[in-house]
Enzyme design. Structure first.
Site, PDB file in Angstrom:
ATOM      1  N   ASP A 191      35.308  51.603  13.337  1.00  0.00           N
ATOM      2  CA  ASP A 191      35.829  52.391  14.450  1.00  0.00           C
ATOM      3  C   ASP A 191      35.195  52.004  15.780  1.00  0.00           C
ATOM      4  O   ASP A 191      35.682  52.386  16.849  1.00  0.00           O
ATOM      5  CB  ASP A 191      35.641  53.892  14.205  1.00  0.00           C
ATOM      6  CG  ASP A 191      34.201  54.274  13.910  1.00  0.00           C
ATOM      7  OD1 ASP A 191      33.312  53.923  14.705  1.00  0.00           O
ATOM      8  OD2 ASP A 191      33.959  54.937  12.880  1.00  0.00           O
ATOM      9  N   ASP A 203      26.466  51.102   8.231  1.00  0.00           N
ATOM     10  CA  ASP A 203      27.400  52.199   8.514  1.00  0.00           C
ATOM     11  C   ASP A 203      28.486  52.155   7.453  1.00  0.00           C
ATOM     12  O   ASP A 203      29.617  51.771   7.703  1.00  0.00           O
ATOM     13  CB  ASP A 203      27.985  52.025   9.918  1.00  0.00           C
ATOM     14  CG  ASP A 203      28.967  53.117  10.292  1.00  0.00           C
ATOM     15  OD1 ASP A 203      29.017  54.145   9.579  1.00  0.00           O
ATOM     16  OD2 ASP A 203      29.701  52.950  11.287  1.00  0.00           O
TER      17      ASP A 203
END
Length: 286
Positions: free
Chosen positions: A91, A161
């Protein structure tokens, strides 16, 4: 998995016997990629919400907590980080925060699914806020575990992440992966990882910490509460052979001031306090 408990709502059931429901006022995107099902919808409290296989990954409203704590803590603890590696982070939020540090010269981001990056640029541009256009960012479309296994580059900070340890994200929670990550750290480098919500994912934290304990002189986790990562405070794995955690509050304050970054969650005081663990989490340490 997802259900519709009432019309217009989605139910996330990542954890056994527990879930969270989010209202969908508008579905903006719903598609099956080569790796996972991607959805973006509007929620009246959290804004745009992205889910992968029915599990919340990021929201416009509360992503700042997660992204600030996984970047500013290791970068400011290190004190001289120039090269940052992000595994995952499609993202763009993690890259956004890492690139806010003027001292960071390069960020390499390895994302397994090009579809995630493409649609986040279109449907969630407020998450990356131009990070993908920063010349310091190198985007690599590859499996994170494969990249880590074969890279000969060295990094001052590595941020994992990852999604939760199911499906494509599972391999990023293995001892072998953490060992390859350590090999890619510079002297004094710091590895931080997303390690789930200990109250409902205690075994996963214990397993990761067992690997960290075997690999690093200074290992453990720190915590922050992200509302849409349901089940309580989230743990972030921490591993280094350097002095990073020993930085004093005054040193962190000076580094933070020098970086001239405005944050919505992270502060030097939060940085230090995040390593103070509740009893139930301490008992999960190997």
């Amino acid at each position: 998995m997802t259900d519709t408990p009432i019309p217009g709502w989605t139910l996330e059931r990542l954890h056994k016997g527990y879930g969270q429901a989010l209202e969908e006022t508008e579905v903006l995107y719903d598609s099956q990629t080569d790796h996972q099902r991607l959805r973006v919808f509007e929620n009246p409290r959290f804004g745009r919400v992205m889910t992968l296989d029915g599990v919340v990954q990021v929201t416009e409203a509360d992503n700042f907590i997660y992204h600030e704590m996984l970047t500013h803590v290791p970068i400011l603890a290190h004190g001289a980080a120039k090269r940052v590696l992000i595994i995952g982070g499609g993202d763009g939020g993690m890259a956004r925060e890492a690139l806010r540090h003027p001292s960071v010269e390069s960020v390499t981001m390895v994302e397994i699914d090009a579809g995630v990056v493409d649609f986040c640029k279109t449907y969630l541009p407020g998450i990356s806020k131009g990070a993908f256009d920063d010349p310091r960012l190198t985007l690599v479309i590859d499996d994170g575990a494969a990249f880590m296994r074969k890279t000969d580059q060295k990094f001052d900070v590595i941020v994992v992440d990852s999604t939760d340890p199911v499906g494509p994200g599972e391999v990023l929670f293995t001892d072998t992966f953490y060992g390859h990550a350590k090999r890619a750290l510079t002297e004094g480098g710091i590895l931080v990882t997303q390690n789930g919500v200990p109250f409902v994912q205690g075994e996963e934290l214990t397993n990761s910490m067992r690997a960290f304990k075997a690999l690093f002189a200074d290992w453990g986790c720190y915590m922050a509460t992200v509302p849409t990562y349901a089940g309580g405070p989230m743990a972030f794995g921490w591993g280094t052979d350097g002095p990073g955690r020993g930085a004093t509050l005054a040193e962190i304050e000076a580094r933070f001031a020098a970086a001239a970054i405005e944050t919505d969650y992270y502060t030097p005081e939060i940085h230090k306090a995040a390593f103070a663990l509740p009893g139930y989490v301490r008992r999960l340490m190997p």
